[in-house]
Design a protein around this motif. Sequence first.
Motif, PDB file in Angstrom:
ATOM      1  N   ASP A  19       0.814  -1.225   0.000  1.00 25.81           N
ATOM      2  CA  ASP A  19       0.000   0.000   0.000  1.00 25.81           C
ATOM      3  C   ASP A  19       0.845   1.272   0.000  1.00 25.81           C
ATOM      4  O   ASP A  19       0.330   2.379   0.018  1.00 25.81           O
ATOM      5  CB  ASP A  19      -1.017  -0.004   1.153  1.00 25.81           C
ATOM      6  CG  ASP A  19      -0.402   0.195   2.530  1.00 25.81           C
ATOM      7  OD1 ASP A  19       0.798   0.528   2.651  1.00 25.81           O
ATOM      8  OD2 ASP A  19      -1.143   0.001   3.523  1.00 25.81           O
ATOM      9  N   GLY A  20       2.181   1.130  -0.006  1.00 25.09           N
ATOM     10  CA  GLY A  20       3.069   2.287  -0.099  1.00 25.09           C
ATOM     11  C   GLY A  20       3.294   3.021   1.212  1.00 25.09           C
ATOM     12  O   GLY A  20       3.957   4.055   1.221  1.00 25.09           O
ATOM     13  N   SER A  21       2.793   2.487   2.326  1.00 23.82           N
ATOM     14  CA  SER A  21       2.997   3.171   3.601  1.00 23.82           C
ATOM     15  C   SER A  21       4.345   2.824   4.239  1.00 23.82           C
ATOM     16  O   SER A  21       4.696   3.365   5.279  1.00 23.82           O
ATOM     17  CB  SER A  21       1.846   2.873   4.569  1.00 23.82           C
ATOM     18  OG  SER A  21       1.776   1.496   4.859  1.00 23.82           O
ATOM     19  N   PHE A  22       5.098   1.934   3.601  1.00 20.37           N
ATOM     20  CA  PHE A  22       6.469   1.636   4.009  1.00 20.37           C
ATOM     21  C   PHE A  22       7.314   1.518   2.751  1.00 20.37           C
ATOM     22  O   PHE A  22       6.921   0.865   1.789  1.00 20.37           O
ATOM     23  CB  PHE A  22       6.547   0.326   4.807  1.00 20.37           C
ATOM     24  CG  PHE A  22       7.953  -0.036   5.235  1.00 20.37           C
ATOM     25  CD1 PHE A  22       8.573   0.634   6.270  1.00 20.37           C
ATOM     26  CD2 PHE A  22       8.651  -1.042   4.587  1.00 20.37           C
ATOM     27  CE1 PHE A  22       9.867   0.299   6.660  1.00 20.37           C
ATOM     28  CE2 PHE A  22       9.936  -1.381   4.970  1.00 20.37           C
ATOM     29  CZ  PHE A  22      10.549  -0.709   6.014  1.00 20.37           C
ATOM     30  N   GLU A  43      -0.068   9.105   9.662  1.00 20.25           N
ATOM     31  CA  GLU A  43      -0.760  10.388   9.669  1.00 20.25           C
ATOM     32  C   GLU A  43      -1.638  10.515  10.915  1.00 20.25           C
ATOM     33  O   GLU A  43      -2.839  10.290  10.868  1.00 20.25           O
ATOM     34  CB  GLU A  43      -1.610  10.540   8.408  1.00 20.25           C
ATOM     35  CG  GLU A  43      -2.058  11.955   8.187  1.00 20.25           C
ATOM     36  CD  GLU A  43      -2.641  12.184   6.801  1.00 20.25           C
ATOM     37  OE1 GLU A  43      -3.450  13.101   6.679  1.00 20.25           O
ATOM     38  OE2 GLU A  43      -2.289  11.455   5.856  1.00 20.25           O
ATOM     39  N   PRO A  44      -1.002  10.899  12.034  1.00 16.41           N
ATOM     40  CA  PRO A  44      -1.790  11.186  13.229  1.00 16.41           C
ATOM     41  C   PRO A  44      -2.499  12.535  13.052  1.00 16.41           C
ATOM     42  O   PRO A  44      -2.281  13.211  12.042  1.00 16.41           O
ATOM     43  CB  PRO A  44      -0.735  11.248  14.337  1.00 16.41           C
ATOM     44  CG  PRO A  44       0.516  11.646  13.637  1.00 16.41           C
ATOM     45  CD  PRO A  44       0.422  11.073  12.252  1.00 16.41           C
ATOM     46  N   ASN A  52      -0.104  19.230   8.586  1.00 15.60           N
ATOM     47  CA  ASN A  52      -0.844  18.303   7.724  1.00 15.60           C
ATOM     48  C   ASN A  52      -0.885  16.897   8.318  1.00 15.60           C
ATOM     49  O   ASN A  52      -1.512  16.003   7.767  1.00 15.60           O
ATOM     50  CB  ASN A  52      -0.274  18.281   6.300  1.00 15.60           C
ATOM     51  CG  ASN A  52       1.119  17.682   6.214  1.00 15.60           C
ATOM     52  OD1 ASN A  52       1.661  17.175   7.189  1.00 15.60           O
ATOM     53  ND2 ASN A  52       1.711  17.744   5.042  1.00 15.60           N
ATOM     54  N   GLY A  53      -0.200  16.698   9.442  1.00 19.61           N
ATOM     55  CA  GLY A  53      -0.242  15.424  10.137  1.00 19.61           C
ATOM     56  C   GLY A  53       0.658  14.341   9.572  1.00 19.61           C
ATOM     57  O   GLY A  53       0.753  13.272  10.144  1.00 19.61           O
ATOM     58  N   VAL A  91       7.471  16.226   9.326  1.00 20.67           N
ATOM     59  CA  VAL A  91       8.290  15.719  10.421  1.00 20.67           C
ATOM     60  C   VAL A  91       8.797  14.334  10.039  1.00 20.67           C
ATOM     61  O   VAL A  91       8.061  13.539   9.459  1.00 20.67           O
ATOM     62  CB  VAL A  91       7.463  15.629  11.729  1.00 20.67           C
ATOM     63  CG1 VAL A  91       8.247  14.936  12.825  1.00 20.67           C
ATOM     64  CG2 VAL A  91       7.017  17.007  12.182  1.00 20.67           C
ATOM     65  N   THR A  92      10.057  14.080  10.356  1.00 21.51           N
ATOM     66  CA  THR A  92      10.639  12.757  10.183  1.00 21.51           C
ATOM     67  C   THR A  92      11.341  12.420  11.482  1.00 21.51           C
ATOM     68  O   THR A  92      12.094  13.227  12.005  1.00 21.51           O
ATOM     69  CB  THR A  92      11.634  12.743   9.003  1.00 21.51           C
ATOM     70  OG1 THR A  92      10.960  13.201   7.838  1.00 21.51           O
ATOM     71  CG2 THR A  92      12.153  11.359   8.746  1.00 21.51           C
ATOM     72  N   GLN A  93      11.072  11.241  12.005  1.00 21.14           N
ATOM     73  CA  GLN A  93      11.610  10.863  13.305  1.00 21.14           C
ATOM     74  C   GLN A  93      12.345   9.529  13.219  1.00 21.14           C
ATOM     75  O   GLN A  93      12.035   8.698  12.374  1.00 21.14           O
ATOM     76  CB  GLN A  93      10.475  10.718  14.326  1.00 21.14           C
ATOM     77  CG  GLN A  93       9.672  11.970  14.536  1.00 21.14           C
ATOM     78  CD  GLN A  93       8.470  11.736  15.430  1.00 21.14           C
ATOM     79  OE1 GLN A  93       8.080  10.613  15.697  1.00 21.14           O
ATOM     80  NE2 GLN A  93       7.879  12.820  15.905  1.00 21.14           N
ATOM     81  N   ILE A  94      13.283   9.361  14.156  1.00 18.87           N
ATOM     82  CA  ILE A  94      13.964   8.070  14.321  1.00 18.87           C
ATOM     83  C   ILE A  94      14.394   7.933  15.767  1.00 18.87           C
ATOM     84  O   ILE A  94      14.732   8.925  16.419  1.00 18.87           O
ATOM     85  CB  ILE A  94      15.181   7.911  13.382  1.00 18.87           C
ATOM     86  CG1 ILE A  94      15.725   6.492  13.468  1.00 18.87           C
ATOM     87  CG2 ILE A  94      16.244   8.948  13.670  1.00 18.87           C
ATOM     88  CD1 ILE A  94      16.724   6.130  12.391  1.00 18.87           C
ATOM     89  N   THR A  95      14.354   6.734  16.264  1.00 18.42           N
ATOM     90  CA  THR A  95      14.963   6.417  17.543  1.00 18.42           C
ATOM     91  C   THR A  95      16.343   5.882  17.196  1.00 18.42           C
ATOM     92  O   THR A  95      16.467   4.808  16.629  1.00 18.42           O
ATOM     93  CB  THR A  95      14.139   5.357  18.306  1.00 18.42           C
ATOM     94  OG1 THR A  95      12.819   5.866  18.474  1.00 18.42           O
ATOM     95  CG2 THR A  95      14.757   5.059  19.646  1.00 18.42           C
TER      96      THR A  95
END
Length: 122
Positions: A19-22, A43-44, A52-53, A91-95
Motif C-alpha cells: 500500500d506504499g505506507s512503508f 498520519e496522526p 498536515n499530520g 516531520v521525520t523521526q527516528i529512535t
Amino acid sequence: MERRMERLTADYLHRHLADGSFVSWILTEGHRILATSGISFVEPPPYPGSPNGRIGLLSCMYTDPACRRQGIASALLERIVAEARARDCRVTQITASRMGEKLYQSFGFVRHARFFQLSLDK
C-alpha cells in the motif's frame, strides 16, 4: 519467539510495501546485505509541528560493520529524506543508537527526550 517475529515482519512488509505506507532500500553485493533503510508513513492528527499530520518514521537503518564510514548510510538517508519531502511529510523521526547520532545530526535531526512507551503485552 524468533519465528513469530519473522512471520509478523513478513506480514507487515507484505501489507505496507503493497500500500506504499512503508518504503525500503537495501544495498546488496551478491547475496550479502550491506545496508538497509526504511521509512513508514503515518498520519496522526495535525499538530503545530506537523500541520498536515504527515510523519515519516525511519527504521531498519543498518550498515554492515565492514562497510561503515564509506558514505553508504548517508546515501540511504538522503533517499529517505527525499522520499519524505516528496510525500509532504513535515516531520521525520527516528529512535537512534548512539552510533548513529552524528549521522542524523549532520542531516539536521534534533534529539528530543520526550519519548514514552506503554507495553500492553498480556
